[in-house]
Design a protein around this motif. Structure first.
Motif, PDB file in Angstrom:
ATOM      1  N   ALA A  81     100.697  92.132 124.810  1.00 20.58           N
ATOM      2  CA  ALA A  81     100.827  93.423 125.302  1.00 20.58           C
ATOM      3  C   ALA A  81      99.814  94.088 126.719  1.00 20.58           C
ATOM      4  N   ASP A  82      98.519  93.483 126.736  1.00 21.91           N
ATOM      5  CA  ASP A  82      97.962  94.078 127.733  1.00 21.91           C
ATOM      6  C   ASP A  82      98.264  93.564 128.934  1.00 21.91           C
ATOM      7  N   GLU A  83      98.599  92.211 129.034  1.00 22.45           N
ATOM      8  CA  GLU A  83      98.877  91.550 130.267  1.00 22.45           C
ATOM      9  C   GLU A  83     100.312  92.133 130.716  1.00 22.45           C
ATOM     10  N   ALA A  84     101.337  92.303 129.442  1.00 25.07           N
ATOM     11  CA  ALA A  84     102.633  93.279 130.041  1.00 25.07           C
ATOM     12  C   ALA A  84     102.282  94.336 130.634  1.00 25.07           C
ATOM     13  N   ARG A  85     101.314  95.091 129.928  1.00 26.05           N
ATOM     14  CA  ARG A  85     101.302  96.678 130.738  1.00 26.05           C
ATOM     15  C   ARG A  85     101.070  96.583 132.088  1.00 26.05           C
ATOM     16  N   GLY A  86      99.874  95.483 132.301  1.00 26.23           N
ATOM     17  CA  GLY A  86      99.610  95.570 133.817  1.00 26.23           C
ATOM     18  C   GLY A  86     100.695  95.151 134.606  1.00 26.23           C
ATOM     19  N   PHE A 120     103.933 101.921 126.798  1.00 26.73           N
ATOM     20  CA  PHE A 120     103.096 102.852 127.177  1.00 26.73           C
ATOM     21  C   PHE A 120     103.049 104.127 126.305  1.00 26.73           C
ATOM     22  N   ALA A 121     103.156 103.963 124.953  1.00 28.15           N
ATOM     23  CA  ALA A 121     103.315 105.139 123.910  1.00 28.15           C
ATOM     24  C   ALA A 121     102.202 105.761 124.083  1.00 28.15           C
ATOM     25  N   GLU A 122     100.966 105.269 124.204  1.00 29.60           N
ATOM     26  CA  GLU A 122      99.534 105.952 123.940  1.00 29.60           C
ATOM     27  C   GLU A 122      99.078 106.481 125.425  1.00 29.60           C
ATOM     28  N   GLU A 123      99.978 106.589 126.546  1.00 28.66           N
ATOM     29  CA  GLU A 123      99.543 107.045 127.867  1.00 28.66           C
ATOM     30  C   GLU A 123     100.705 108.147 128.099  1.00 28.66           C
ATOM     31  N   PRO A 124     100.334 109.323 127.645  1.00 35.42           N
ATOM     32  CA  PRO A 124     101.406 110.464 128.009  1.00 35.42           C
ATOM     33  C   PRO A 124     101.903 110.666 129.298  1.00 35.42           C
ATOM     34  N   GLU A 125     100.967 110.326 130.475  1.00 40.07           N
ATOM     35  CA  GLU A 125     101.258 110.818 131.782  1.00 40.07           C
ATOM     36  C   GLU A 125     102.110 109.742 132.305  1.00 40.07           C
ATOM     37  N   THR A 126     101.931 108.262 131.816  1.00 41.35           N
ATOM     38  CA  THR A 126     102.645 107.323 132.147  1.00 41.35           C
ATOM     39  C   THR A 126     103.925 107.211 131.581  1.00 41.35           C
ATOM     40  N   LEU A 127     104.037 107.740 130.621  1.00 45.36           N
ATOM     41  CA  LEU A 127     105.156 107.777 129.501  1.00 45.36           C
ATOM     42  C   LEU A 127     106.208 108.623 130.376  1.00 45.36           C
ATOM     43  N   LYS A 128     105.862 109.685 131.212  1.00 42.88           N
ATOM     44  CA  LYS A 128     106.619 110.565 131.861  1.00 42.88           C
ATOM     45  C   LYS A 128     107.326 110.007 132.808  1.00 42.88           C
TER      46      LYS A 128
END
Length: 275
Positions: A81-86, A120-128
């Motif tokens: 998951a971390d690598e996928a987020r990057g 990005f469920a735990e990153e509200p700004e990114t989620l937008k």
């Protein structure tokens, strides 16, 4: 393939998102971004160019950001998951232009529309930003059919084809429905149903590497079903499946082959037959 995806953490299971519902489609835009996908870029670049040609034929300007890479799906479905987020964050930066994103792959489009939200469920700004990308992402045949509302004259010779749609593309983007409807508008094309159309070809990303014997048996079933149709060729909008199916056909020393749907469509409407 299973609709369960497994996280790297022990005992952590992610349930796949719900199947897509009917969406509202915008008017045809003046400009889009083509997200070419890493498989198309590396193995089927002509299909990417044909996708651009199809869009430009409809009077649309096409951006192709050179810094784009992978959507992050391989890392995500392998549990990294971390690598996928990057990887996903880099694509968000590239695609954050406020215009439609057209993808010649249902599985990669599905990653944007279905899985970035979970990433990005735990990153509200990114989620937008993710929600904006979700609304702007379209698989190629979906975009041509529903947004461009193409009305083509089929200039190709009569042919019989079999359609393959990847299991994730069917589940996440309804790609099989869009492809069938678009192909039905081509007067000289007969689409032949085959009894393994909805089944996985055995690719499944890293599944084919982790379980080659099972994967090999699955793709042999798929190729047998395709050849039994009597079709002239197979078409698909998923590059990974295309690699797997054509690779198996080559090992079996069969003349039958598949090709990317973008190239097939361009040939039908342009009259350009490639060697």
């Amino acid at each position: 393939m299973s609709e369960l995806f497994y996280d790297a953490a022990p005992n952590a299971t992610r349930v796949a998102p719900p199947r897509p519902t009917e969406r509202d489609y915008p008017d045809k835009p003046q400009e889009v971004i083509l997200f070419g996908t890493c498989v198309v870029d590396l193995f089927f670049p002509e299909a990417g160019l044909d996708a651009i040609r199809l869009l430009e034929r409809e009077g649309i300007r096409v951006q192709y950001p050179q810094a784009q890479s992978c959507c992050g799906q391989p890392a995500w479905t392998s549990g990294y998951a971390d690598e996928a987020r990057g990887v996903a964050r880099a694509q968000l930066d590239i695609l954050d232009a406020g215009i439609p994103v057209v993808v010649p792959s249902g599985s990669c489009a599905g990653m944007f529309r279905q899985h970035y939200r979970e990433l990005f469920a735990e990153e509200p700004e990114t989620l937008k930003r993710v929600e904006s990308l979700e609304a702007r992402t379209f698989e190629l045949t979906e975009f041509l059919l529903k947004v461009c509302k193409v009305q083509w004259q089929d200039v190709g010779e009569p042919t019989r084809i079999a359609l393959h749609t990847s299991c994730s593309a069917r589940r996440e983007m309804n790609t099989h429905l869009h492809a069938r409807e678009l192909l039905s508008t081509l007067s000289n094309v007969e689409r032949i149903n085959h009894d393994h159309e909805s089944e996985c070809c055995g690719f499944g990303g890293t599944f084919s590497v982790r379980m080659p014997e099972v994967s090999g048996a699955m793709v042999r079933d798929k190729t047998r079903s395709l050849m039994d149709t009597g079709a002239d060729e197979m078409v698909t909008a998923d590059g990974g499946c295309l690699l797997n199916i054509n690779g198996s056909l080559d090992k079996q020393k069969q003349a039958f082959r598949g090709r990317h749907l973008a190239s097939f469509l361009w040939e039908r409407v342009s009259g350009e037959v490639k060697a």
